[in-house]
Design an enzyme around this catalytic site. Sequence first.
Site, PDB file in Angstrom:
ATOM      1  N   GLY A 122      62.508  11.547 -18.355  1.00  0.00           N
ATOM      2  CA  GLY A 122      62.142  12.687 -17.517  1.00  0.00           C
ATOM      3  C   GLY A 122      62.431  12.428 -16.050  1.00  0.00           C
ATOM      4  O   GLY A 122      63.410  11.771 -15.685  1.00  0.00           O
ATOM      5  N   SER A 123      61.544  12.916 -15.219  1.00  0.00           N
ATOM      6  CA  SER A 123      61.798  12.885 -13.777  1.00  0.00           C
ATOM      7  C   SER A 123      61.831  11.483 -13.193  1.00  0.00           C
ATOM      8  O   SER A 123      62.364  11.282 -12.102  1.00  0.00           O
ATOM      9  CB  SER A 123      60.732  13.699 -13.046  1.00  0.00           C
TER      10      SER A 123
END
Lengths: 453, 487
Positions: free
Chosen positions: B215-216
């Site tokens: 993810g981020s």
Amino acid sequence: MTKAGTTVAPADTSARAVRLPHRRGIELALIVLAVLLSVYGYCAVGLARHGTVPPGAAGYGAGLGVLAFLAHLAVRLRAPYADPLLLPIGVLLNGLGLVLIYRLDLETPGDRAAPTQLVWSTVGVTLFIVVVLMLPDHRVLQRYAYVCVAAALALLIVPILFPAVNGARIWIRIAGFSIQPGEFAKVLLAVFFAAYLATNRNALASSGRRFWGLQLPTGRVLGPLLAIWLISVGVLVLERDLGTSLLFFGLFVVLLYVATGLTGWIALGLLLAAVGAFAVGWLEPHVHTRVEDWLHPFASIEAGQGPNQLAQSLFAFAAGGVLGTGLGLGHSVLIGFAAKSDFILATAGEELGLAGLSAIFLLYALLVERGYRAGLALRDPFGRLLATGLASIVALQVFVIAGGVGGLIPLTGMAMPFLAQGGSSVVTNWAIVALLIRVSDSAHGQYDDKETP
Amino acid sequence: MTRYIRHAACFCALLLVALLVNAIRVQVFQARAHDTNPANRRENIARYGRERGDILVDGRPVTGSRDTGEQLRYERTYRDGPLYAPVTGFASQEYGTTLLEHTEDPVLSGSDPMLTPFPLWNDFTRRRNPGGDVVTTLNGAAQQAAFRGLAGRKGAVAALEPATGRVLALVSSPSYDPGVLSGNSPGVGRSWAWLNANPDKPMLNRAVRQTYPPGSTFKVVTAAAALDAGVIRDVDAPTDSPAPYTLPGTTTSLSNESDGCEDLSLREAFRWSCNTVFAKLGVDVGVRDMTATARAFGFNDDALRIPFSVARSTFDPSVDRAQLALSSIGQYNTRATPLQMAMVSAAVADGGQIRTPYLVERTTTAGGSIVDTAGPRPVRQAMTPETAAVLKELMTQVVTEGTGTNAAIPGAIVGGKTGTAQHGIGNAGMPYAWFVAWAQGERDMQPKVAVAVVVEDASAVRGDITGGGVAAPIARAVMKAVLNAKE
């Protein structure tokens, strides 16, 4: 006779003229050595397992020492010319057996066999003393040949009435003690064979027709012998005790050959053995399995069922290597329930190594050789055959069981003389040593001899 | 008759010779084959006949041995078994060994020839060496903080010392007690069956053997690639990025959790974790440079051992531009182990350098003399020191005034990055909450700890706030434990 035969006669006269020395001092020294070696074995086990000398060592050592000393006194008193090696070898092998059984007891705390074995050893040595003290001359036994064979057959038949143990009907259980009567029967049969063949050897060797180059004796002479042999073998097949059957057969052939000198007997014996082995191996599943195990000892591993007794035994021998793991440091208990009895030699092989195993084999060889030597030195045919028979029993038994657990021949359930757990076996082997002592005393000492060689 | 007696005696002698030859055959020539037969239990009996060496954390053993008095005599015991299971693994008489118990087995079981001072003498005496000890790099306090933080939720924590690569914490949850697998009783078989059938997979080492979409948190890698490739020259200059962003060559449009991401500078986009900015950034950098940077951080590496093997973290190099956009924000085929993300964080903290992580500080004999120590480890430059300095600043801002304020430690410099990874078909599964961070105490010359935390099925509102809300407090506890540790 032969050239070897002619040399015996002057030796006999010289033996009568010059008495051989008693050599009882040597015997006593060797007995002390044998007892010390056994006690050392105990201490080695205790030190290896617990780091201390086991508390029972003194007791066992004293017990064994007192028994051996009493036996020595009996020999000194009544058989002063006896071979001085026989008794110490018996003491050493029995002591070593006690050490090995005690050592295996440590792995099976719920099932201690060493104390019982010591009791049976006491019984055995007592029998030894009784025989040495009470039997003035081995030739007395010749008179009781048919009593012996009747007793032997009775002993062989009795266990059929009792339930089978581990697939073999060779045990009777009375008051917690189990007895294997077949063990006693082999001494009685040896006496009978020796007596019968001593009487009939000339008839066996020279009477009857020739057939294919073989001198066949008349049925009147051979009949009783074959009948008794067939009965004993038949009983053993019923009892599924292949080892004892093999032993009786081997004893029979050896004595027949020694008595008659006919090579044909050996050929006939081997032929009968081959036919018998094939028939039994084919018909009897118990034996068939043994042969399969011998040919493929690791088949059960490949089948995913784990190693069988023979494979475990081979593992134990291999683990010992040349020098052994040391007493108390092996894992021969993996063999399972027969580790203390039929497979006791695997423990010796693992913990004492090839070196110790060779020493044990040589002890047996020495015992056998001394038996044969006594036979050679005697002049009466019965005594010669008896000594040969008794020595052959020990030799054949050692070969059959040691060859079996070592993968040389198919396995047969049998007790290693003196070493293995088993009261009947220990008592019988002490009886054998007692008779050999008696025979060797006659051979080396002066005895009033009415018989011509 | 004498002659025939002699013949019979010779026959007996032949039997004896046969026995002796057979004994030599079995005990000398076949001995090795029998000894090494797998069905021969002697090797196992010897192996378990001694106490196994110990695995040490903070100088104290976390393992032990129990004398059962059985044939396979010593069984393994574990102190705080579930806590250290992802490091120790198990040593089972029935099911073998795993993790450190496996890779360090020669030392622990005493079979390593290096444990022997005089090899020839030992061959002669047949003496077996007592098992040696394995000293780990773990920080017990950090390990406990991570374990307590996860509190039985599915997830994992990996913490490293950036300057050395020492693994300070390695936690996987839910865990299990490896002691229940030690012996060979029926209970062990039941435990084995139960652990394997358990849908929560307690024996899975999520910290090193499980990969997740990062993810981020992967935006750290994308930012490093953009800065190193010169796509971004000024972190405060506005980027040319629309919001929502239509993935190149498709009609799919990518949006953000928060508003106002359009044309944001790298600094602001990093602070608020703008998907659109970083997706476009990845496309601008190009698949070649993105892959090279990812590889420099340790992605696509099969060979990592710490000393047990670590699952391969992936950045797919064969993607089209739309897939590259998603890969650059830690989705699509991008997957990472928690340990890999801790390495990313450690690289930022340590001036762009990646040090190969390791778990074994040294091995010793039972007497304490050193058998082997962790030697110098390969160092790789994941990004330029300048880029690392910029990212350090960006990560610090995330904690001071961004999505990661939950990780702040008073008196320490802390940098972090939150992440929420969607997974499942059509994002049906609960998101994974991520947090990667590093921390430097006020008296430290350089960051002391880098950490990555992932919590599966984070039961909170979707969005970046999840990583900050669920995972950041755990990272904070771990970092605090390391910073407070007395040297």
